[in-house]
Design an enzyme around this catalytic site. Structure first.
Site, PDB file in Angstrom:
ATOM      1  N   ARG A  50       0.853  -1.200   0.000  1.00 26.58           N
ATOM      2  CA  ARG A  50       0.000   0.000   0.000  1.00 26.58           C
ATOM      3  C   ARG A  50       0.884   1.244   0.000  1.00 26.58           C
ATOM      4  NH1 ARG A  50      -1.499   1.485   4.614  1.00 26.58           N
ATOM      5  NH2 ARG A  50      -2.392  -0.495   5.299  1.00 26.58           N
ATOM      6  N   TYR A 102     -16.647  16.374 -15.553  1.00 29.61           N
ATOM      7  CA  TYR A 102     -16.953  14.949 -15.521  1.00 29.61           C
ATOM      8  C   TYR A 102     -18.003  14.665 -14.445  1.00 29.61           C
ATOM      9  CZ  TYR A 102     -16.198   9.943 -15.013  1.00 29.61           C
ATOM     10  OH  TYR A 102     -16.374   8.589 -14.937  1.00 29.61           O
ATOM     11  N   ASP A 174      -7.586  18.758 -14.135  1.00 27.04           N
ATOM     12  CA  ASP A 174      -7.887  17.413 -14.626  1.00 27.04           C
ATOM     13  C   ASP A 174      -7.522  17.408 -16.111  1.00 27.04           C
ATOM     14  OD1 ASP A 174      -9.070  15.147 -15.707  1.00 27.04           O
ATOM     15  OD2 ASP A 174     -10.841  15.235 -14.439  1.00 27.04           O
ATOM     16  N   LYS A 199      -8.142   6.458 -19.366  1.00 27.46           N
ATOM     17  CA  LYS A 199      -8.455   6.953 -20.697  1.00 27.46           C
ATOM     18  C   LYS A 199      -7.196   6.942 -21.572  1.00 27.46           C
ATOM     19  CE  LYS A 199     -12.249   7.529 -18.393  1.00 27.46           C
ATOM     20  NZ  LYS A 199     -12.627   8.755 -17.725  1.00 27.46           N
TER      21      LYS A 199
HETATM   22  C1  LIG Z   1     -13.153   9.156 -16.457  1.00 28.20           C
HETATM   23  C2  LIG Z   1     -12.838  10.475 -15.925  1.00 28.20           C
HETATM   24  C3  LIG Z   1     -12.596  10.676 -14.565  1.00 28.20           C
HETATM   25  C4  LIG Z   1     -12.729   9.543 -13.555  1.00 28.20           C
HETATM   26  O1  LIG Z   1     -11.741   8.566 -13.743  1.00 28.20           O
HETATM   27  P1  LIG Z   1     -11.942   7.025 -13.367  1.00 28.20           P
HETATM   28  O2  LIG Z   1     -10.642   6.421 -13.766  1.00 28.20           O
HETATM   29  O3  LIG Z   1     -13.111   6.519 -14.142  1.00 28.20           O
HETATM   30  O4  LIG Z   1     -12.179   6.984 -11.894  1.00 28.20           O
HETATM   31  C5  LIG Z   1     -12.277  11.949 -14.138  1.00 28.20           C
HETATM   32  N1  LIG Z   1     -12.194  12.989 -14.992  1.00 28.20           N
HETATM   33  C6  LIG Z   1     -12.417  12.836 -16.305  1.00 28.20           C
HETATM   34  C7  LIG Z   1     -12.311  14.015 -17.210  1.00 28.20           C
HETATM   35  C8  LIG Z   1     -12.752  11.582 -16.819  1.00 28.20           C
HETATM   36  O5  LIG Z   1     -13.007  11.454 -18.124  1.00 28.20           O
END
Ligand SMILES: *Cc1c(COP(=O)(O)O)cnc(C)c1O
Length: 383
Positions: A50, A102, A174, A199
């Site tokens: 962890r 998101y 983000d 992604k």
């Molecule tokens: C998918 C996404 C998230 C969340 O990520 P996860 O890996 O699904 O927890 C946050 N911000 C954006 C812009 C996203 O497309």
């Protein structure tokens, strides 16, 4: 490797070292929870997975390298990474966030963290009206998503970072939609950059993972503490897959952007389409700033068919053969989504429509197939 590498080299080698045990070129998947100690407290820097794991550490070094950061951290999901960032705050603190963000981030902020006494304001960040309206001495964090999901609005990170510094407010970005190949927020003055590596970074729709990168030592130590104390870490296998994905990030982003350009131009010239949202199009409201801030315009496109409503947009989506109806984005395969009923279903309709997410809006994640097949597929579905 001490020499500062250019992006395409950093994607492959950045922060990496050859495995000391057997010379493995790829970091081995250290599928272990614990590490032997020669005497209590005497070990090789790893005690419990962890806290530290060599495969995760290789990924954390890689993400730091490609974001031009000193520190990298990896988590079990993008939302776990966001959760860790918000845990830097205390009850009474306030956050100003992009409004078309998101849906999962919106849900985390409003349904979890508001219960702990943190206040969120959701605003359009295209201009700076929100400053006089919402900034006060409790404001501790600007949460910026750019390009935004799904309207592809691009927010001027450099400008907002200047304001953040002036008001002594942390700026977190983000960077999921752009990826560090297209945009490096820390270079533009942000304090923290976060990714859903699920992604583009991992890029093959086979892993859920989140990352953070930053330069400030004190902040990094706090985040490592939260990572270990809260425990939302990613496993070694997922770390490995993400690291493997990053090694082709530059090639993939280039092709995602090229294919998206072809698809966006096709949609724009199609008489049955009302509006196309892709920051590479000259008539997109964010085109100018996107051109300045990003190296290319990425693979995400949204569009509204003419005279369409919820059900006719869904009809178009169902007729698509190559584009798969699915949540998520950024993988090699093309996906199509319906924000109002999928990614943004957790945002109230009224709130959603304020930022342009109408029921007829369709979102594409343009993959790496031959663009001619993608255009033919869209063409038959729209007709
Ligand atoms: C998918 C996404 C998230 C969340 O990520 P996860 O890996 O699904 O927890 C946050 N911000 C954006 C812009 C996203 O497309």
């Amino acid at each position: 490797m001490n020499k500062k590498l250019r992006f395409n080299s950093a994607a492959i080698h950045g922060g990496q070292k050859i495995d000391p045990a057997y010379g493995a070129v790829m970091p081995p998947i250290y599928q272990t929870s614990t590490y032997s100690q020669t005497s209590p407290g005497v070990h090789k820097g790893f005690e419990y997975s962890r806290t530290h794991n060599p495969t995760r550490e290789a990924l954390e070094n890689s993400i730091a390298s490609i974001e031009n950061a000193k520190y990298g951290l990896a988590f079990g999901s993008g939302l776990a990474a966001i959760d860790a960032i918000i845990k830097l705050l205390k009850p009474g603190d306030e956050v100003i966030s992009t409004n078309d963000l998101y849906g999962g981030s919106y849900r985390l902020f409003t349904k979890i963290f508001e219960n702990f006494g943190i206040k969120f304001h959701f605003v359009g960040m295209g201009n700076f009206d929100f400053l006089s309206k919402h900034v006060n001495n409790k404001t501790k964090l600007f949460w910026v998503e750019t390009p935004t999901n799904p309207m592809m609005n691009v927010i001027d990170i450099k400008k907002i970072s200047k304001l953040a510094k002036e008001y002594k407010i942390l700026l977190a970005v983000d960077n999921t939609f752009a990826s560090p190949y297209l945009q490096q927020p820390l270079n533009l003055g942000a304090d923290i950059v976060m990714h859903s590596a699920t992604k583009y970074l991992a890029g093959h729709s086979d892993v859920i993972l989140g990352t953070i990168a930053l330069n400030d030592k004190v902040l990094a130590e706090k985040l490592y503490f939260i990572q270990n104390a809260s425990g939302a870490v990613c496993g070694p296998m997922d770390s490995f897959l993400t690291l493997r994905g990053i090694k082709t990030l530059h090639l993939r982003m280039q092709r995602h952007s090229e294919n998206a350009k072809k698809v966006a131009e096709f949609l724009e010239s199609n008489s049955k389409i009302k509006t196309v949202f892709w920051p590479g199009l000259e008539n997109h409201p964010s085109h100018k700033i996107a051109k300045k801030q990003m190296n290319d315009f990425g693979g995400m496109i949204s569009f509204i068919p003419k005279g369409s409503d919820f059900s006719s947009s869904v009809q178009i989506m169902k007729k698509l053969k190559i584009f798969t109806i699915a949540e998520s984005l950024g993988g090699v395969e093309s996906l199509v989504g319906h924000p109002a009923s999928m990614t943004h279903a957790s945002i109230p309709k009224e709130e959603r429509e304020k930022s342009g997410v109408v029921d007829s809006l369709i979102r594409l994640s343009v993959g790496l197939e031959d663009y001619r097949d993608l255009i033919e597929d869209l063409s038959q579905a729209i007709d």
